[in-house]
Design an enzyme around this catalytic site. Structure first.
Site, PDB file in Angstrom:
ATOM      1  N   HIS A  17      16.015   9.018  19.067  1.00  0.00           N
ATOM      2  CA  HIS A  17      17.476   9.198  19.151  1.00  0.00           C
ATOM      3  C   HIS A  17      18.089   9.176  17.751  1.00  0.00           C
ATOM      4  O   HIS A  17      18.950  10.002  17.421  1.00  0.00           O
ATOM      5  CB  HIS A  17      18.129   8.060  19.943  1.00  0.00           C
ATOM      6  CG  HIS A  17      17.792   7.994  21.396  1.00  0.00           C
ATOM      7  ND1 HIS A  17      17.274   6.868  21.994  1.00  0.00           N
ATOM      8  CD2 HIS A  17      17.928   8.905  22.391  1.00  0.00           C
ATOM      9  CE1 HIS A  17      17.112   7.088  23.291  1.00  0.00           C
ATOM     10  NE2 HIS A  17      17.478   8.319  23.563  1.00  0.00           N
ATOM     11  N   LYS A  41      20.373   3.731  36.858  1.00  0.00           N
ATOM     12  CA  LYS A  41      19.107   3.520  36.138  1.00  0.00           C
ATOM     13  C   LYS A  41      18.791   2.040  35.935  1.00  0.00           C
ATOM     14  O   LYS A  41      17.747   1.713  35.392  1.00  0.00           O
ATOM     15  CB  LYS A  41      19.165   4.213  34.771  1.00  0.00           C
ATOM     16  CG  LYS A  41      18.968   5.723  34.835  1.00  0.00           C
ATOM     17  CD  LYS A  41      18.536   6.265  33.479  1.00  0.00           C
ATOM     18  CE  LYS A  41      18.087   7.705  33.563  1.00  0.00           C
ATOM     19  NZ  LYS A  41      17.742   8.247  32.250  1.00  0.00           N
ATOM     20  N   ARG A  90      12.162  17.369  23.684  1.00  0.00           N
ATOM     21  CA  ARG A  90      10.858  16.964  23.160  1.00  0.00           C
ATOM     22  C   ARG A  90       9.739  17.830  23.689  1.00  0.00           C
ATOM     23  O   ARG A  90       8.679  17.954  23.073  1.00  0.00           O
ATOM     24  CB  ARG A  90      10.563  15.498  23.543  1.00  0.00           C
ATOM     25  CG  ARG A  90      11.487  14.486  22.903  1.00  0.00           C
ATOM     26  CD  ARG A  90      11.410  13.165  23.618  1.00  0.00           C
ATOM     27  NE  ARG A  90      11.855  13.300  25.001  1.00  0.00           N
ATOM     28  CZ  ARG A  90      12.071  12.288  25.838  1.00  0.00           C
ATOM     29  NH1 ARG A  90      11.847  11.054  25.432  1.00  0.00           N
ATOM     30  NH2 ARG A  90      12.480  12.491  27.069  1.00  0.00           N
ATOM     31  N   SER A 128      12.739   5.921  25.762  1.00  0.00           N
ATOM     32  CA  SER A 128      13.185   4.531  26.000  1.00  0.00           C
ATOM     33  C   SER A 128      12.343   3.903  27.101  1.00  0.00           C
ATOM     34  O   SER A 128      12.005   2.707  27.029  1.00  0.00           O
ATOM     35  CB  SER A 128      14.658   4.512  26.409  1.00  0.00           C
ATOM     36  OG  SER A 128      15.463   5.028  25.384  1.00  0.00           O
TER      37      SER A 128
HETATM   38  O1  PNS Z   1      19.761   9.525  28.269  1.00  0.00           O
HETATM   39  P1  PNS Z   1      19.892   9.972  29.682  1.00  0.00           P
HETATM   40  O2  PNS Z   1      19.719   8.809  30.594  1.00  0.00           O
HETATM   41  O3  PNS Z   1      18.996  11.115  30.012  1.00  0.00           O
HETATM   42  O4  PNS Z   1      21.410  10.467  29.867  1.00  0.00           O
HETATM   43  C1  PNS Z   1      21.827  11.079  31.046  1.00  0.00           C
HETATM   44  C2  PNS Z   1      23.327  11.400  30.988  1.00  0.00           C
HETATM   45  C3  PNS Z   1      24.147  10.139  30.869  1.00  0.00           C
HETATM   46  C4  PNS Z   1      23.639  12.292  29.834  1.00  0.00           C
HETATM   47  C5  PNS Z   1      23.632  12.130  32.328  1.00  0.00           C
HETATM   48  O5  PNS Z   1      23.347  11.251  33.378  1.00  0.00           O
HETATM   49  C6  PNS Z   1      25.051  12.632  32.437  1.00  0.00           C
HETATM   50  O6  PNS Z   1      25.389  13.671  31.916  1.00  0.00           O
HETATM   51  N1  PNS Z   1      25.904  11.902  33.131  1.00  0.00           N
HETATM   52  C7  PNS Z   1      27.289  12.258  33.286  1.00  0.00           C
HETATM   53  C8  PNS Z   1      27.628  12.773  34.664  1.00  0.00           C
HETATM   54  C9  PNS Z   1      27.782  14.256  34.657  1.00  0.00           C
HETATM   55  O7  PNS Z   1      28.568  14.835  33.956  1.00  0.00           O
HETATM   56  N2  PNS Z   1      26.965  14.885  35.502  1.00  0.00           N
HETATM   57  C10 PNS Z   1      26.930  16.306  35.663  1.00  0.00           C
HETATM   58  C11 PNS Z   1      25.874  16.945  34.754  1.00  0.00           C
HETATM   59  S1  PNS Z   1      25.693  18.624  35.199  1.00  0.00           S
END
Ligand code: PNS
Length: 160
Positions: A17, A41, A90, A128
């Site tokens: 990150h 999560k 990645r 993570s």
């Molecule tokens: O690091 P992560 O856990 O992969 O992050 C995931 C995250 C927080 C970016 C994703 O869950 C997210 O975008 N959440 C916001 C909700 C949202 O907008 N959902 C629609 C996506 S199309």
């Protein structure tokens, strides 16, 4: 001013990150790292702890700021007047997971760009999830996370 939002759970922030944030800080005027509540999560670190660790590991970058976020990403992009979202790629699995989100975000907000950056090869296998697993089993994760995160993981293990 071009702001890019880097959203994630950051449970905890890894060197992968950090590498992406450093790359983005050279490409954009402002990188806003947004730490998601993401109760689904069940993060091991609290939201405040995750924010604090992102702050500590990005303190040397003057155009990076950190805040919490819940709700829809496109709403955040609009309210922050940002170009869009930064996500790391990645491998192919990341692409399979990320592309539908990028496409739907763009459908919901046409101006929302998703910018994909790849970390340096030495960080490409870090997640993570694996860092938490290795650390909880007593493995050394000092190559994968910043010293502040290592300390926080050790403190967390000691309290469980
Ligand atoms: O690091 P992560 O856990 O992969 O992050 C995931 C995250 C927080 C970016 C994703 O869950 C997210 O975008 N959440 C916001 C909700 C949202 O907008 N959902 C629609 C996506 S199309």
């Amino acid at each position: 001013m071009k702001t890019i939002i880097f959203p994630g759970t950051f449970d905890p922030i890894t060197r992968g990150h950090q590498d992406l944030i450093e790359r983005a800080s050279r490409l954009f005027d402002h990188v806003l790292v947004t730490v998601a509540f993401n109760d689904s999560k069940q993060p091991i670190f609290t939201l405040d702890e995750r924010i604090e660790l992102v702050q500590q590991t990005t303190a040397h970058l003057s155009n990076v700021s950190v805040k919490s976020f819940s709700g829809l990403l496109v709403d955040l992009v609009a309210s922050e007047n940002a170009i869009g979202v930064l996500r790391g790629l990645r491998n192919g699995s990341d692409l399979d997971y990320e592309l539908p989100m990028a496409q739907l975000n763009q459908q919901m907000l046409a101006s929302c760009e998703t910018v994909f950056l790849s970390p340096a090869p030495e960080f490409a296998a870090i997640s993570s999830t694996l860092v938490r697993q290795i650390s909880s089993l007593g493995g050394d994760v000092s190559q994968f996370v910043d010293a502040a995160v290592l300390q926080a993981l050790q403190t967390k293990s000691a309290s469980h």
